[in-house]
Motif scaffolding. Structure first.
Motif, mmCIF file in Angstrom:
data_model
loop_
_atom_site.group_PDB
_atom_site.id
_atom_site.type_symbol
_atom_site.label_atom_id
_atom_site.label_comp_id
_atom_site.label_asym_id
_atom_site.label_seq_id
_atom_site.Cartn_x
_atom_site.Cartn_y
_atom_site.Cartn_z
ATOM 1 N N ILE A 1 0.712 -1.128 0.075
ATOM 2 C CA ILE A 1 -0.030 -0.039 -0.015
ATOM 3 C C ILE A 1 0.793 1.038 -0.016
ATOM 4 O O ILE A 1 0.663 2.246 -0.622
ATOM 5 C CB ILE A 1 -1.120 -0.059 1.223
ATOM 6 C CG1 ILE A 1 -1.840 -1.025 0.992
ATOM 7 C CG2 ILE A 1 -1.472 1.308 1.383
ATOM 8 C CD1 ILE A 1 -2.941 -1.436 2.332
ATOM 9 N N MET A 2 1.805 1.332 0.726
ATOM 10 C CA MET A 2 2.690 2.371 1.093
ATOM 11 C C MET A 2 3.628 2.602 -0.212
ATOM 12 O O MET A 2 3.584 3.736 -0.848
ATOM 13 C CB MET A 2 3.714 2.228 2.089
ATOM 14 C CG MET A 2 2.974 2.160 3.425
ATOM 15 S SD MET A 2 1.818 3.672 3.576
ATOM 16 C CE MET A 2 3.141 5.019 3.588
ATOM 17 N N GLU A 3 4.092 1.474 -1.113
ATOM 18 C CA GLU A 3 4.770 1.713 -2.217
ATOM 19 C C GLU A 3 3.773 2.040 -3.482
ATOM 20 O O GLU A 3 4.227 2.931 -4.252
ATOM 21 C CB GLU A 3 5.379 0.252 -2.677
ATOM 22 C CG GLU A 3 6.363 -0.386 -1.738
ATOM 23 C CD GLU A 3 6.973 -1.610 -1.928
ATOM 24 O OE1 GLU A 3 6.398 -2.102 -2.830
ATOM 25 O OE2 GLU A 3 7.940 -2.058 -1.465
ATOM 26 N N ARG A 4 2.592 1.680 -3.548
ATOM 27 C CA ARG A 4 1.671 2.176 -4.446
ATOM 28 C C ARG A 4 1.412 3.678 -4.204
ATOM 29 O O ARG A 4 1.338 4.558 -5.020
ATOM 30 C CB ARG A 4 0.443 1.459 -4.432
ATOM 31 C CG ARG A 4 0.589 0.021 -5.076
ATOM 32 C CD ARG A 4 -0.972 -0.527 -5.366
ATOM 33 N NE ARG A 4 -1.879 -0.686 -4.327
ATOM 34 C CZ ARG A 4 -1.914 -1.618 -3.536
ATOM 35 N NH1 ARG A 4 -1.015 -2.792 -3.838
ATOM 36 N NH2 ARG A 4 -2.426 -1.758 -2.442
ATOM 37 N N GLY A 5 1.142 4.206 -2.960
ATOM 38 C CA GLY A 5 1.194 5.409 -2.756
ATOM 39 C C GLY A 5 2.348 6.552 -3.046
ATOM 40 O O GLY A 5 2.095 7.714 -3.596
ATOM 41 N N ILE A 6 3.593 5.812 -2.718
ATOM 42 C CA ILE A 6 4.738 6.732 -3.302
ATOM 43 C C ILE A 6 4.705 6.751 -4.890
ATOM 44 O O ILE A 6 4.945 7.819 -5.463
ATOM 45 C CB ILE A 6 6.154 5.896 -2.765
ATOM 46 C CG1 ILE A 6 5.950 6.170 -1.107
ATOM 47 C CG2 ILE A 6 7.084 6.598 -3.317
ATOM 48 C CD1 ILE A 6 7.263 5.396 -0.614
ATOM 49 N N SER A 7 4.461 5.735 -5.423
ATOM 50 C CA SER A 7 4.329 5.608 -7.018
ATOM 51 C C SER A 7 3.480 6.506 -7.457
ATOM 52 O O SER A 7 3.741 7.128 -8.667
ATOM 53 C CB SER A 7 4.224 4.063 -7.271
ATOM 54 O OG SER A 7 4.118 3.938 -8.936
ATOM 55 N N GLU A 8 2.313 6.534 -7.055
ATOM 56 C CA GLU A 8 1.195 7.375 -7.412
ATOM 57 C C GLU A 8 1.549 8.823 -7.351
ATOM 58 O O GLU A 8 1.305 9.658 -8.183
ATOM 59 C CB GLU A 8 -0.196 6.970 -6.856
ATOM 60 C CG GLU A 8 -0.729 5.915 -7.190
ATOM 61 C CD GLU A 8 -1.019 5.675 -8.728
ATOM 62 O OE1 GLU A 8 -1.736 6.553 -9.341
ATOM 63 O OE2 GLU A 8 -0.512 4.876 -9.470
ATOM 64 N N THR A 9 2.333 9.021 -6.313
ATOM 65 C CA THR A 9 2.415 10.399 -5.834
ATOM 66 C C THR A 9 3.448 11.136 -6.883
ATOM 67 O O THR A 9 3.397 12.109 -7.303
ATOM 68 C CB THR A 9 3.097 10.872 -4.606
ATOM 69 O OG1 THR A 9 1.943 10.184 -3.548
ATOM 70 C CG2 THR A 9 3.384 12.260 -4.235
ATOM 71 N N THR A 10 4.663 9.994 -7.341
ATOM 72 C CA THR A 10 5.747 10.450 -8.151
ATOM 73 C C THR A 10 4.909 10.668 -9.552
ATOM 74 O O THR A 10 5.359 11.700 -10.343
ATOM 75 C CB THR A 10 6.480 9.395 -8.075
ATOM 76 O OG1 THR A 10 7.279 9.181 -6.941
ATOM 77 C CG2 THR A 10 7.859 9.566 -9.300
ATOM 78 N N ARG A 11 3.973 9.714 -9.991
ATOM 79 C CA ARG A 11 3.240 9.865 -11.210
ATOM 80 C C ARG A 11 2.502 11.241 -11.437
ATOM 81 O O ARG A 11 2.758 11.807 -12.377
ATOM 82 C CB ARG A 11 2.200 8.536 -11.511
ATOM 83 C CG ARG A 11 1.820 8.732 -12.592
ATOM 84 C CD ARG A 11 0.575 7.553 -12.908
ATOM 85 N NE ARG A 11 -0.449 7.787 -11.973
ATOM 86 C CZ ARG A 11 -1.412 8.758 -12.107
ATOM 87 N NH1 ARG A 11 -1.368 9.415 -13.405
ATOM 88 N NH2 ARG A 11 -2.340 8.851 -11.108
ATOM 89 N N VAL A 12 1.901 11.641 -10.210
ATOM 90 C CA VAL A 12 0.960 12.928 -10.414
ATOM 91 C C VAL A 12 2.058 13.947 -10.501
ATOM 92 O O VAL A 12 1.771 15.018 -11.294
ATOM 93 C CB VAL A 12 0.275 12.972 -9.315
ATOM 94 C CG1 VAL A 12 -0.393 14.338 -9.006
ATOM 95 C CG2 VAL A 12 -0.974 11.837 -9.104
ATOM 96 N N PHE A 13 3.262 14.002 -9.714
ATOM 97 C CA PHE A 13 4.150 14.952 -9.924
ATOM 98 C C PHE A 13 4.670 15.163 -11.211
ATOM 99 O O PHE A 13 4.749 16.186 -11.905
ATOM 100 C CB PHE A 13 5.081 14.556 -8.998
ATOM 101 C CG PHE A 13 6.380 15.766 -8.959
ATOM 102 C CD1 PHE A 13 6.167 17.041 -8.460
ATOM 103 C CD2 PHE A 13 7.536 15.256 -9.620
ATOM 104 C CE1 PHE A 13 7.240 18.015 -8.432
ATOM 105 C CE2 PHE A 13 8.600 16.271 -9.736
ATOM 106 C CZ PHE A 13 8.490 17.472 -9.363
ATOM 107 N N ASN A 14 5.097 14.078 -12.003
ATOM 108 C CA ASN A 14 5.677 14.097 -13.148
ATOM 109 C C ASN A 14 4.746 14.484 -14.237
ATOM 110 O O ASN A 14 4.941 15.198 -15.216
ATOM 111 C CB ASN A 14 6.343 12.601 -13.721
ATOM 112 C CG ASN A 14 7.454 12.105 -12.758
ATOM 113 O OD1 ASN A 14 8.206 12.993 -12.419
ATOM 114 N ND2 ASN A 14 7.586 11.017 -12.697
#
Length: 390
Positions: free
Chosen positions: A338-351
């Motif tokens: 769950i935490m890894e998906r949260g980090i991944s999604e946050t990075t995607r939105v930023f990019n």
């Protein structure tokens, strides 16, 4: 006082008020009739003649003006009527009789300023007439063998090369020379009215008559004068050939087509100026938007970086705390996912946000480049329009 100009006043009353108003600039001499003017003109060489229509009477004042224009001694001297009646028909009658200007006694302060204009016009006209006489004769000889249709066709071909109202007006006067008529011209663009004479400065009275008669039909005839209107162009013909009906009709028909061409060019020049102003507006808006986007982009990226740091901190905290919660291996793995998906999604939105900013910045740069050049690239404009529709 030695530098004062001589002037004549035709009146039946004392001129005390006029002397108080004009005495510092003009030496006024009084005549009570047109008959006594001729000898006074020879002796004084006045710069202008004031007609006191209020004291002479309306009909007598108009008749006096006609007689002065018919006499060789006074034919070229500026005539200014001062009266009480300011209606348009009366002013038109005075102008048709030969008045150069027409003022009310209720506005004597304006009289002094207008007299300066009359004097300036007189000096300028005398100088220009000498310079233009030879040019007019040469132009007349060159056009004498050309038909009216040929003159009009040539004007319509040349008119598209006129890039301002001054050039357009002078080209129209050149075409009108072939008709042997003396004219005053008024062109009304969206950005102001242009009054012109072929051989001098425009006169206030003529300009006012053209403006007031612009919506009174195609032709406004009074005496030997005729005002012709088409769209935003009005022409005052001062010497219509009343004794030659055939030439009279030909002038009205053929000159009208010249006015149509001039009107079309005035509108085209207005559109070009409007497009230029719109281009400047879009260019300035693009520059301002680019500055706003740059400022917003900085703030946006700072916020996204802070969010990413917070999420990563939360993930590290949870991972550190999981080992003390007594969870089995499956539960620990689920929380980590769950935490890894949260980090991944946050990075995607930023990019994604960075790419949007870059795309908007590139779009504004293309808009700025398009409208700051010497001309607008039609293909580039179509491409940007398609981008906006998407």
């Amino acid at each position: 006082m030695a530098n004062r100009y001589n002037a004549l006043v035709i009146t039946h009353v004392a001129v005390t008020a006029l002397e108080e108003l004009l005495g510092d600039r003009y030496q006024l001499s009084v005549a009570d009739s047109v008959a006594s003017v001729a000898s006074m003109v020879t002796a004084l060489t006045p710069k202008f003649i004031l007609l006191d229509v209020a004291s002479l009477g309306a009909e007598a004042g108009i008749q006096a003006c006609r007689e002065l224009r018919e006499q060789p001694e006074t034919a070229e001297i500026p005539l200014i009527a001062v009266a009480d009646d300011q209606t348009l028909p009366h002013r038109m009658s005075a102008y048709e009789a030969g008045c150069d200007d027409y003022l009310a006694y209720s506005d004597l302060d304006e009289l002094k300023a207008r007299l300066e204009r009359v004097l300036f016009n007189k000096i300028a006209n005398d100088q220009l007439k000498l310079q233009l006489r030879q040019a007019n004769e040469m132009a007349f000889i060159a056009m004498s063998d050309t038909s009216d249709l040929g003159v009009n066709v040539q004007f319509l071909l040349d008119v598209n090369q006129c890039d301002n109202l001054d050039v357009l007006g002078m080209r129209l006067f050149q075409a009108l020379q072939s008709y042997g008529i003396s004219c005053s011209l008024q062109m009304r663009s969206r950005y102001g009215a242009k009054n012109m004479e072929a051989n001098g400065m425009a006169k206030d009275l003529e300009s006012a008559l053209l403006m007031e008669c612009r919506n009174k039909g195609r032709y406004v005839d009074f005496g030997r004068r005729s005002i012709m209107n088409y769209g935003c162009v009005s022409l005052l013909v001062k010497n219509m050939p009343l004794d030659d009906p055939k030439k009279y009709g030909a002038i009205k028909d053929n000159v009208f087509s010249l006015l149509q061409g001039a009107d079309a060019r005035v509108q085209a020049l207005d559109n070009l100026k409007s497009l230029e102003l719109e281009r400047m507006l879009v260019s300035r808006m693009a520059a301002q938007m680019r500055a706003v986007v740059a400022s917003t982009d900085e703030s946006y990226q700072a916020v996204m970086r802070n969010i990413a740091m917070i999420v990563e901190g939360m993930a590290e905290g949870v991972e550190h705390s999981v080992q003390f919660l007594g969870l089995d291996e499956y539960q620990e793995r689920a929380i980590q996912d769950i935490m890894e998906r949260g980090i991944s999604e946050t990075t995607r939105v930023f990019n994604d946000g960075v790419r949007v900013d870059e795309g908007l910045s590139q779009f504004l740069q293309r808009v700025d480049k398009l409208f700051t050049g010497n001309g607008v690239d039609a293909n580039e404009l179509a491409s940007l329009t398609q981008m906006l529709s998407r």
